[in-house]
Design a protein around this motif. Sequence first.
Motif, mmCIF file in Angstrom:
data_model
loop_
_atom_site.group_PDB
_atom_site.id
_atom_site.type_symbol
_atom_site.label_atom_id
_atom_site.label_comp_id
_atom_site.label_asym_id
_atom_site.label_seq_id
_atom_site.Cartn_x
_atom_site.Cartn_y
_atom_site.Cartn_z
ATOM 1 N N ASP A 127 27.574 37.825 69.534
ATOM 2 C CA ASP A 127 26.773 38.523 68.843
ATOM 3 C C ASP A 127 27.266 39.146 67.255
ATOM 4 O O ASP A 127 26.349 39.826 66.564
ATOM 5 N N GLN A 128 28.456 39.446 67.182
ATOM 6 C CA GLN A 128 28.895 39.982 65.955
ATOM 7 C C GLN A 128 30.394 39.273 65.557
ATOM 8 O O GLN A 128 31.066 38.883 66.162
ATOM 9 N N ALA A 134 36.150 46.534 78.337
ATOM 10 C CA ALA A 134 35.209 47.148 79.574
ATOM 11 C C ALA A 134 34.911 48.524 79.200
ATOM 12 O O ALA A 134 33.612 49.012 79.414
ATOM 13 N N TYR A 135 36.005 49.558 78.896
ATOM 14 C CA TYR A 135 35.619 50.672 78.871
ATOM 15 C C TYR A 135 34.642 50.991 77.615
ATOM 16 O O TYR A 135 33.918 51.890 77.679
ATOM 17 N N ALA A 136 35.156 50.578 76.524
ATOM 18 C CA ALA A 136 33.974 50.720 75.247
ATOM 19 C C ALA A 136 32.538 50.425 75.388
ATOM 20 O O ALA A 136 31.743 50.895 75.185
ATOM 21 N N ALA A 137 32.605 49.151 76.186
ATOM 22 C CA ALA A 137 31.184 48.535 76.530
ATOM 23 C C ALA A 137 30.562 49.671 77.456
ATOM 24 O O ALA A 137 29.254 50.151 77.228
ATOM 25 N N GLU A 138 31.246 50.293 78.378
ATOM 26 C CA GLU A 138 30.661 51.226 79.095
ATOM 27 C C GLU A 138 30.262 52.781 78.526
ATOM 28 O O GLU A 138 29.457 53.470 78.664
ATOM 29 N N HIS A 139 31.343 53.168 77.947
ATOM 30 C CA HIS A 139 31.158 54.540 77.397
ATOM 31 C C HIS A 139 30.832 54.556 75.806
ATOM 32 O O HIS A 139 30.656 55.867 75.293
ATOM 33 N N SER A 190 30.262 48.773 72.442
ATOM 34 C CA SER A 190 30.914 48.384 71.198
ATOM 35 C C SER A 190 32.035 47.550 72.151
ATOM 36 O O SER A 190 32.351 47.571 73.181
ATOM 37 N N LEU A 191 32.871 46.654 71.203
ATOM 38 C CA LEU A 191 34.081 46.148 71.553
ATOM 39 C C LEU A 191 34.961 46.929 71.805
ATOM 40 O O LEU A 191 34.958 48.162 71.035
ATOM 41 N N GLN A 216 40.042 43.759 66.558
ATOM 42 C CA GLN A 216 38.741 43.381 66.884
ATOM 43 C C GLN A 216 37.943 44.339 65.891
ATOM 44 O O GLN A 216 38.265 45.458 65.506
ATOM 45 N N SER A 217 36.794 43.772 65.821
ATOM 46 C CA SER A 217 35.735 44.511 65.001
ATOM 47 C C SER A 217 35.502 45.693 65.912
ATOM 48 O O SER A 217 34.141 45.676 66.227
#
Length: 312
Positions: free
Chosen positions: A76-77, A100-105, A109-110, A184-185
């Motif tokens: 989606d980005q 995984a860490y960014a998505a959760e915290h 985000s990527l 990565q963006s």
Amino acid sequence: MELLFLEPVFKEAIWGGTKLRDSFGYDIPSDTTGECWAISAHKNGDCKIAGGRYDGKYLSQLWEEEPELFGNYPGDQFPLLIKIIDAKNDLSIQVHPDDAYAAEHENGSLGKTECWYVLDCEPDTKIVIGHNAKDKKELEEMIRQGRWSEFIRVVDVKKGDFFQINPGCLHAIKGGTVILETQQSSDITYRVYDYDRLSNGKPRQLHVEQSIDTIVAPFEPAKCDTYTENLQGAEHKHLITCPFYSVDKYDVDGVFTIEFDKYFTDVSVVEGSGTVNGIPVEKGQHFIVPAGYGKCRFEGVMSLICSTPEKH
């Protein structure tokens, strides 16, 4: 089908300088400009298309409205962010999380996998890549006790060096270095140490707990599948293929023709000048070759750094 030229977005920083103006001719906002976001659709620095049928549109708009330009790449980005960084002074000692860490915290985000191509640096410049802790326990002790000189792994750096920085790798660009960064963006950075510097009279925010969470111990350098070959009209140096991107450098001397076959390709002219399919290009210009564009004929003497997203 047209090449998509972009207007860069500039970021001022406590450690920035003037090389983005002095070396690349950019109209920078101040004498402490640290970053040129050259190809970006990130909400913190969304580039506009310059010229052509999509003139004035934001790259994020094109991603949503014209997905076929990007080979209908999944997600989606817009997946990549290309920067030129001018470190007049040292950047903070930092680390990036994985997806995984960014998505959760970090609100979905990527994560941030990135790589650096050193465009220029002053003599005897160093760079921080990794650390000296033997395990997670020693890592936490060294950070909490501020044993920075013991903890931080410093290596020599020279023009033309290349580094892959995986999530969890402690790193810092040090003063006197100009790099092209492919990443990565994502705009998520955890600062573990900032030399006790003040910004507007206050220390900059640190992220000690997140850093301890995400730094991988012991440190292992990233593996790069780098090789060099001579092509007609250019020397090609493949820098890396990882799960998020593939990055190549082409030193063009004369006429060089290439068809980029994956999705779309980000192109940065980092030295010299010439033409691409008859369009004049010079150092400091950045463009996207859309999916299915066909052949690009480069003519002149110039160095290009190109990146394509990998499907993962």
